[in-house]
Design an enzyme around this catalytic site. Structure first.
Site, PDB file in Angstrom:
ATOM      1  N   GLY A   1       0.827  -1.213   0.000  1.00 27.35           N
ATOM      2  CA  GLY A   1       0.000   0.000   0.000  1.00 27.35           C
ATOM      3  C   GLY A   1       0.855   1.254   0.000  1.00 27.35           C
TER       4      GLY A   1
ATOM      5  N   SER B   1      -3.423   9.872   8.020  1.00 29.94           N
ATOM      6  CA  SER B   1      -2.729   8.901   7.164  1.00 29.94           C
ATOM      7  C   SER B   1      -1.474   9.508   6.576  1.00 29.94           C
ATOM      8  CB  SER B   1      -3.654   8.439   6.032  1.00 29.94           C
ATOM      9  OG  SER B   1      -2.891   7.866   4.987  1.00 29.94           O
TER      10      SER B   1
ATOM     11  N   GLN C   1       0.260   8.091   4.436  1.00 29.91           N
ATOM     12  CA  GLN C   1       0.298   7.784   3.005  1.00 29.91           C
ATOM     13  C   GLN C   1      -0.389   8.870   2.194  1.00 29.91           C
ATOM     14  OE1 GLN C   1      -1.227   3.787   2.629  1.00 29.91           O
ATOM     15  NE2 GLN C   1       0.559   2.898   3.626  1.00 29.91           N
TER      16      GLN C   1
ATOM     17  N   ASP D   1      -0.095  -0.056  13.003  1.00 33.21           N
ATOM     18  CA  ASP D   1       0.212  -1.402  12.492  1.00 33.21           C
ATOM     19  C   ASP D   1       0.416  -2.418  13.618  1.00 33.21           C
ATOM     20  OD1 ASP D   1       0.075  -0.506   9.885  1.00 33.21           O
ATOM     21  OD2 ASP D   1       2.204   0.001   9.784  1.00 33.21           O
TER      22      ASP D   1
ATOM     23  N   ARG E   1      -8.230  -5.992   9.180  1.00 29.92           N
ATOM     24  CA  ARG E   1      -7.492  -6.499  10.347  1.00 29.92           C
ATOM     25  C   ARG E   1      -8.342  -6.613  11.595  1.00 29.92           C
ATOM     26  NH1 ARG E   1      -1.594  -3.670   9.597  1.00 29.92           N
ATOM     27  NH2 ARG E   1      -0.879  -5.248   8.137  1.00 29.92           N
TER      28      ARG E   1
HETATM   29  C1  S3P Z   1       2.695   4.041   6.373  1.00 31.76           C
HETATM   30  C2  S3P Z   1       1.569   4.618   6.874  1.00 31.76           C
HETATM   31  C3  S3P Z   1       0.495   3.866   7.535  1.00 31.76           C
HETATM   32  C4  S3P Z   1       0.916   2.443   7.895  1.00 31.76           C
HETATM   33  C5  S3P Z   1       1.699   1.790   6.803  1.00 31.76           C
HETATM   34  C6  S3P Z   1       2.946   2.593   6.471  1.00 31.76           C
HETATM   35  C7  S3P Z   1       3.705   4.906   5.713  1.00 31.76           C
HETATM   36  O1  S3P Z   1      -0.618   3.793   6.664  1.00 31.76           O
HETATM   37  O2  S3P Z   1      -0.208   1.653   8.217  1.00 31.76           O
HETATM   38  O3  S3P Z   1       2.079   0.481   7.152  1.00 31.76           O
HETATM   39  O4  S3P Z   1       4.846   4.446   5.501  1.00 31.76           O
HETATM   40  O5  S3P Z   1       3.386   6.058   5.389  1.00 31.76           O
HETATM   41  P1  S3P Z   1      -1.725   4.980   6.610  1.00 31.76           P
HETATM   42  O6  S3P Z   1      -1.073   6.186   6.114  1.00 31.76           O
HETATM   43  O7  S3P Z   1      -2.780   4.496   5.650  1.00 31.76           O
HETATM   44  O8  S3P Z   1      -2.238   5.081   8.011  1.00 31.76           O
END
Ligand code: S3P
Length: 448
Positions: free
Chosen positions: A103, A177, A179, A330, A361
């Protein structure tokens, strides 16, 4: 490239172990490893990376960087060199960008591609194809990106046509988030103005830190109770810098909980990143009564790092506030395992985001707990686990749904439960922690 997504499932079983002892040296942080590749791609010259996590997820991002015209070479274990093309310098890939289970890699790279005059198709495995991507596409469309094709509900496979002149936007993220934040910031790098992101709750800040480290102008101010306002000035010239990847606290979680629940254990975990936006599990375990001491606190690669000595502890149930979720998002599956061995009730609040991870999850954890005979309930977005005060029946087969953390969590449970725990497929562990079974066996785990 190794491929954890094809072939037949490989079940694995963990049975009760004797006291765990010894040291574990952690693999590199997954979040930082993805970003190391991407920042290498976006700067001109050589970016040298040490301690890179060589998990399948990161290898997919490395492959995508190659497809976008960077030269990426493995020089030795964890030691990589990226020769980048600079912001604005990418070319359309000749093949689909297949991110496998990742993701983070896919979402961050959507931001990168979206800010270039190129077209690329993003795809992945059955798990990635289920994950919501509208949260990334919406802000990118505001910046001028065209979604040429997408599967139902804004899911992969997705084809994006980027824009060479992304509009600078101000965007309030709908959920905490990193991400979403990172995809927008990476697109904002090629924008002629200022990109502003407002987050109501702070999420992990590795992108902001790395932007600054590579020479971009980024300001971060506190907003509201625990929020942040992040402002990036577009079109900097990123200067290559060496990157040392610290140990992944999300991987540390597994030997840490194993040592806490297996009687007599005394384990030292070397090189755990202690960034406060990643240490929610540590806070929670300590509230539960965990005996964890920090040794040798230091700074490595711009992050706080420490070694952690973890000793078997009798844990008690606690109430985990929703506000803590971004800093341990996580880690809930393995926290649920710790809670199963604690005395009394643990309530984990505000877990709605767990439903859109590598698997649902919340449901996968509840189903695994049911297999193991652990009392639990889902109440709205909360998970409630009633622990057995050191006594968990175990047994049963846990469905892992292509989710590495579900597999590792229930293998950890089996190390202390009466009956062995079986997981239906251990292959996905390679996405984030390829050395998991070897390192845990070195401590004394009994896997078969
Ligand atoms: C991450 C952000 C998190 C996390 C993922 C890694 C990242 O996701 O769950 O394993 O590296 O930016 P979200 O941004 O969707 O919360």
């Amino acid at each position: 490239m190794s491929n954890s997504h094809s072939g037949t499932p490989q079940p694995l079983s963990a049975r009760r172990a004797g006291a765990l002892t010894g040291t574990v040296t952690l693999p590199g942080d997954k979040s930082i490893s993805h970003r190391a590749m991407i920042f290498g791609l976006l700067s001109i010259g050589e970016t040298m990376v040490t301690g890179l996590l060589e998990g399948d997820d990161v290898l997919r991002t490395a492959d995508a960087c190659r497809a976008l015209c960077a030269q990426v070479d493995r020089l030795g274990e964890g030691h990589w060199r990226v020769r980048g093309v600079g912001i604005g310098g990418l070319r359309s890939p000749k093949k689909v960008l297949d991110f496998g289970n990742a993701g983070t890699g896919s979402r961050l790279m959507m931001g990168v591609v979206g800010a270039h005059d190129i077209t690329a198709t993003f795809d992945g495995d059955a798990s990635l194809r289920k994950r919501p991507m509208r949260r990334i596409l919406d802000p990118l469309v505001q910046m001028g990106v065209t979604v040429v094709a997408q599967a139902e509900g804004g899911r992969c496979p997705i084809t994006l046509k980027g824009t060479p002149d992304p509009l600078p936007i101000t965007y309030q993220t709908p959920v905490a988030s990193a991400q979403i934040k990172s995809a927008i910031l990476l697109a904002g790098l090629n924008s002629p103005g200022r990109t502003t992101i407002i987050e109501a709750e702070a999420s992990r800040d590795h992108t902001e830190k790395m932007l600054r480290y590579f020479g971009a102008d980024v300001t971060v101010t506190h907003e509201g109770h625990d929020g942040r306002r992040i402002v990036l000035q577009g079109r900097p010239e990123l200067k290559t810098r060496p990157i040392i990847v610290p140990g992944d606290p999300s991987s540390a979680a597994f030997p840490m909980v194993a040592a806490l629940i297996v009687p007599g254990s005394d384990v030292t975990i070397i090189g755990v990143m202690m960034n406060p936006l990643r240490t929610g599990l540590l806070t929670t375990l300590r509230e539960m009564g965990a005996d964890i001491t920090e040794i040798n606190r230091r700074i490595e690669g711009g992050e706080d790092v420490a070694d952690l000595r973890v000793r078997y502890s009798s844990l008690k149930g606690v109430d985990v506030p929703a506000a803590r979720a971004p800093s341990m998002i996580d880690e809930y599956p393995v926290l649920a395992v710790a809670a199963a061995f604690a005395k009394g009730e643990t309530r984990m609040r505000g877990l709605q985001e767990l439903r859109v991870k590598e698997s649902d999850r919340l449901q996968a954890v509840a189903d695994g707990l049911a297999e193991a005979g652990v009392r639990h309930a889902i109440d709205g977005d909360d998970l409630i686990v009633t622990g057995g005060a050191g006594d968990v029946r175990g047994g049963g087969m846990v469905a892992t749904h292509l989710d590495h953390r579900i597999a590792m969590s229930f293998l950890v449970m089996g190390m202390a439960s009466d009956k062995p725990m079986n997981v239906d497929d251990e292959r996905m562990i390679a996405t984030s922690f390829p050395a998991f079974t070897r390192l845990m066996r070195d401590l004394g785990a009994q896997f078969a």
